[in-house]
Every structure is written in structure tokens, then in C-alpha cells.
Enzyme design. Structure first.
Site, mmCIF file in Angstrom:
data_model
loop_
_atom_site.group_PDB
_atom_site.id
_atom_site.type_symbol
_atom_site.label_atom_id
_atom_site.label_comp_id
_atom_site.label_asym_id
_atom_site.label_seq_id
_atom_site.Cartn_x
_atom_site.Cartn_y
_atom_site.Cartn_z
ATOM 1 N N LYS A 183 49.675 -17.681 -14.783
ATOM 2 C CA LYS A 183 49.603 -16.254 -15.098
ATOM 3 C C LYS A 183 48.196 -15.776 -14.809
ATOM 4 O O LYS A 183 47.264 -16.574 -14.638
ATOM 5 C CB LYS A 183 50.016 -15.965 -16.544
ATOM 6 N N ARG A 237 50.274 -5.696 -21.974
ATOM 7 C CA ARG A 237 49.679 -6.378 -23.124
ATOM 8 C C ARG A 237 49.755 -5.492 -24.364
ATOM 9 O O ARG A 237 49.277 -4.357 -24.352
ATOM 10 C CB ARG A 237 48.220 -6.746 -22.844
ATOM 11 N N ASP A 273 63.149 -22.680 -25.659
ATOM 12 C CA ASP A 273 61.692 -22.841 -25.709
ATOM 13 C C ASP A 273 61.016 -21.777 -26.580
ATOM 14 O O ASP A 273 59.843 -21.472 -26.383
ATOM 15 C CB ASP A 273 61.102 -22.813 -24.299
ATOM 16 N N GLY A 311 56.464 -21.950 -31.680
ATOM 17 C CA GLY A 311 55.529 -21.269 -32.564
ATOM 18 C C GLY A 311 54.423 -20.507 -31.881
ATOM 19 O O GLY A 311 53.707 -19.741 -32.536
ATOM 20 N N LYS A 312 54.241 -20.678 -30.578
ATOM 21 C CA LYS A 312 53.253 -19.888 -29.857
ATOM 22 C C LYS A 312 53.904 -18.757 -29.096
ATOM 23 O O LYS A 312 53.234 -18.046 -28.347
ATOM 24 C CB LYS A 312 52.414 -20.784 -28.934
ATOM 25 N N TYR A 357 58.038 -11.346 -26.898
ATOM 26 C CA TYR A 357 57.601 -11.675 -25.547
ATOM 27 C C TYR A 357 58.124 -13.056 -25.179
ATOM 28 O O TYR A 357 58.712 -13.763 -26.011
ATOM 29 C CB TYR A 357 56.071 -11.631 -25.445
ATOM 30 N N ASP A 358 57.935 -13.447 -23.923
ATOM 31 C CA ASP A 358 58.397 -14.749 -23.422
ATOM 32 C C ASP A 358 59.868 -14.988 -23.739
ATOM 33 O O ASP A 358 60.265 -16.099 -24.130
ATOM 34 C CB ASP A 358 57.541 -15.882 -23.997
#
Length: 453
Positions: free
Chosen positions: A165, A235, A323, A326-327, A344-345
């Protein structure tokens, strides 16, 4: 001398000083008196409070390690900087100007006065290094030879995670690398290197856009073709003041991920922190739904944070996002405490079938795979998170109905081209099947005998 320091800042304000004693392996953080006295001040994380030292040893180091990239990106940063991957302080010195959140780190071993001078100089100089589509396309194709985080012989990535990224400033159609007083406004992700997970740009765009159609709080995304497909993610930890179509100021908002909020190492981002091997699968010391819900007492408004967490958990099941660790969940930090940040993600990992890891990052009760999820497992999830089963039934039904309505609509969007169209149709079919399956289970959840849980 084995003790060194860096100064933490946000926008144009000094926040405090990070100190590292290499021989003792000790990190400490001292907030600046002016920061502590300010009415709008806030902590780095709940475990690093403004008014007292951290309660647990290693807290400051764990916070810092969670700011760093992982995998190949960390290897690149280490090699380019000629420092060990285990030297967290040195890596923060190299990469810490614009990590996730509000705080950056500058002024190695400087006095507070010198740090303030450096900060003032930075604020005077907005720097843009334009990126053309042609250059970006060439760099995407050359990633094997020239690591993607390296631009102009400088490591530009200071974000956690494994995926390639890049932090970019987006002003209309122009992409730039930002320096000086400017910060990035978006993250740019090219296609994954992983041949087992093709068309990830369309996958993430689809899942994020579907979540938006469900009216869930989610980071805005778009696909840009240079002509290679890249995903642009706005963001949510940045706020822009515009002047004549250009970014005049980019303010930083503080966010932390669940590992930082729980004061856990980044290696604990999966609930099974030692893996799923037969001898260690029952060790579940990492981030779990139960631990996430324990953070409610740190929230500004627990009454709104609770349904957010329930919906976040259910969405991962519907999407088959094994997936979701925790992050991949974060919180805004303010003077009054924590507030869930947008989602997100979001990707459908399980749509790739046997080519990918099927185990979920966190268990629903004791169920780590989609096939293991039953009404009992969902009732167990409700019990462990103190969620009324009737509430869980209602949330499952509502989300499933929304997915069944909007998943085919999003799959038909003309934003997808070529092979992407068939791929997002497969995802649509997958999530609709999940929605139907979970919707049928939902009515059985309140019938589970609580004494069995």
C-alpha cells in the site's frame, strides 16, 4: 550512552517525549506539560494514560510495534534503514513521521525547544511529489525488482499490515506523495501478489461498497485504473481543509486498533495467537469478540458502540472474511474516550475456497469456521458478549435482508470490468448464500437453553 529520545507531535503541537534505553530494553513516554493541561488533550492509548505511568511493563513498546508494517514491508524498511527488524525505536525514528493516527515522531535526541523549531519549519513547507498514472503503473509492474513502499530511495510506508500500500495525497485527479506540512489523505492498494487471491481490488471495493449500501459506517473507496486497477481508500484519520481545489491543511485524527486499545502485542491480532495446530488450538489469548466487547467501558457512548460491534462481527460472517482480526478494527481517541472508527479492510476471503485459510480470526462461541457456526454457536457468541439473543436475531435478520437486496445490485455495477464482473458475481452469490443460511438460523438462537452455554 544507550538512552535516546524522540518527540511526539500532532499537527503543530508537541505531545510528549518517547525515551528508549537500549541496554535495559526499556521504553517510556512522558506527556508534555502543555499537552496535559490542554482541554482537548487525549492519550496515546488507554494503557498510556495522561495522569500516570502505564500499569504493565512493555506497554509503550507494544503500542509502537503496532504502528509498524509487517512481513515484506517490514523487511524492506529494515534493509533500507540498515537497522534490525527487532529495533522498534530505530524503525519509529525512520517511519514515524506519519503513522496511523494523530501522532508522529521527530527530532532524535533533541531538546523540546529544538523539537518545536523543527516542527515549526515543517509546518511552513507544504511539499507535493506528483505521481503520474504512467509512473504508478510502471512501479506496480516492477514490484519484484523495486519494492513498492520505496519511492525516491525513501521508504514511504508507515502503516501496519502485510499488503502493498502507499500513502497518497489526492487532490481531484492528481495523486501525490506528501511531505512537510502536508499529510496523505488516502491509501492506495494495488492488486495482491498472492496468485491464490486474484482481483482483490474488486473484491475489497465490492465488500466495502456493499457495507455502505447497508448504511454501515465504512471508509469511502474507489477504483482507479492507471490502467492497472488500484483501490483508493479515503483515510478516516485525516481531515482536510481545502483552498482552490488544493489541500491547504490536512489535520490528523487519532485512531488506534484493537491490539493497541487492549494493550496486546501485534502477534495477538488473531484469537488463536499460537495458531490452529492440534497442540495449541485451545490457546486463545489473542483478540476475541469477548475482549472487544470489554472495551465498551472505554467508549464515549457504549449504547451506540455495542450495536456497531455486533454488526461488525456479523458482517464478517456474511462476507466470509476469515481475516477480520484485531488490527482490522479501530477506534477514534478523544478527550472523553473511544468511539468506533468506520469499517475497513472488508474482503470476502472464503470466496476463494480451499486456496485460502478457512479459519476465522475470531471465534463465534467456539466456532472458527463458517461450517461450524450453528444457532448454538451464535447463542454462545451472544452470551460471551452480553448481547441479548433477541437483539442478535433481529440484527442477523436485518443484515441478511439488506444483503439479499443489495448484493446483486452492487455486483451489477459498471465500475467492474472484464474478469472483475464474474468475480464480484461469485462474491454476491457467496454472501447471499451466507445471508440465507444465517437468516434461517437466527430464529433458533433465542430458543437455545442458556443453561447449556
Amino acid at each position: 550512552m544507550s538512552e535516546h529520545s524522540l518527540h511526539a507531535f500532532t499537527d503543530s503541537r508537541l505531545v510528549g517525549k518517547l525515551t528508549h534505553d537500549a541496554e535495559e530494553g526499556r521504553y517510556s513516554f512522558q506527556y508534555a506539560e502543555a499537552w496535559k493541561a490542554a482541554r482537548d488533550s487525549f492519550y496515546l492509548s488507554p494503557a498510556i494514560p495522561l495522569d500516570r505511568p502505564p500499569e504493565r511493563p512493555g506497554t509503550v513498546q507494544r503500542f509502537l510495534e503496532n504502528l509498524l508494517p509487517e512481513g515484506r514491508a517490514l523487511d524492506i524498511a529494515s534493509i533500507m534503514s540498515q537497522v534490525s527488524k527487532g529495533n522498534t525505536f530505530a524503525l519509529i525514528n525512520v517511519l514515524g513521521r506519519e503513522p496511523v493516527g494523530a501522532f508522529g515522531f521527530i527530532a532524535f535526541d533533541a531538546s523540546e525547544e529544538e523539537a518545536e523549531r523543527i516542527l515549526r519549519e515543517q509546518q511552513l513547507t507544504p511539499e507535493r511529489r506528483p505521481l503520474s498514472d504512467a509512473e504508478l503503473s510502471q512501479r506496480i509492474r516492477e514490484r519484484d525488482a523495486i519494492p513498492f513502499p520505496v519511492w525516491d530511495r525513501k521508504v514511504r510506508l508507515s502503516l501496519a499490515g502485510y499488503q502493498d500500500k502507499l500513502q497518497v495525497l489526492v487532490e481531484g485527479s492528481q495523486l501525490s506523495l506528501a511531505d512537510g506540512s502536508l499529510s496523505s489523505t488516502h491509501l492506495l492498494k494495488p492488486e495482491s501478489f498472492n496468485p491464490r487471491m486474484p482481483l482483490m481490488v474488486a473484491n475489497e471495493h465490492y465488500c466495502m461498497s456493499l457495507a455502505a449500501r447497508l448504511k454501515l459506517p465504512v471508509a469511502p473507496v474507489s477504483i482507479r485504473r492507471v490502467p492497472d486497477a488500484v483501490l483508493l481508500i479515503e483515510r478516516f484519520d485525516r481531515s482536510v481543509e481545502w483552498r482552490n481545489g488544493l489541500a491547504d491543511q490536512v489535520h490528523r485524527l487519532h485512531v488506534i486498533d484493537a491490539c493497541q486499545a487492549l494493550d496486546l502485542p501485534r502477534d495477538y491480532k488473531y484469537e488463536r495467537n499460537l495458531g490452529a495446530g492440534e497442540d495449541v488450538r485451545d490457546i486463545r489469548e489473542g483478540v476475541s469478540f469477548q475482549k472487544l466487547f470489554r472495551l465498551l467501558d472505554k467508549m464515549v457512548t457504549p449504547a451506540t458502540a455495542r450495536p456497531f460491534l455486533v454488526r461488525w462481527a456479523l458482517l464478517q460472517l456474511m462476507l466470509g472474511n476469515s481475516d477480520a482480526h484485531g488490527k482490522n478494527i479501530s477506534y477514534f481517541v478523544g478527550p472523553a474516550g473511544l468511539t468506533p472508527a468506520p469499517m475497513y479492510d472488508l474482503v470476502s476471503v472464503n470466496v476463494y475456497g480451499e486456496d485460502v485459510e478457512a479459519d476465522m480470526a475470531m471465534a463465534y462461541g467456539d466456532a472458527f469456521t463458517l461450517e461450524e457456526v450453528t444457532p448454538f454457536a451464535l447463542a454462545d457468541f451472544a452470551h460471551r458478549t452480553n448481547t441479548p439473543t433477541a437483539t442478535l436475531e433481529r440484527e442477523i435478520t436485518r443484515m441478511a435482508d439488506g444483503i439479499l437486496k443489495f448484493a446483486p445490485v452492487q455486483a451489477a455495477s459498471d465500475v467492474y470490468v472484464g474478469d472483475e464482473r464474474a468475480h464480484v458475481q461469485r462474491i454476491s452469490d457467496f454472501v447471499c448464500a451466507q445471508a440465507n443460511r444465517l437468516r434461517a438460523m437466527a430464529r433458533e438462537v433465542p430458543k437455545v437453553d442458556p443453561k447449556l452455554l
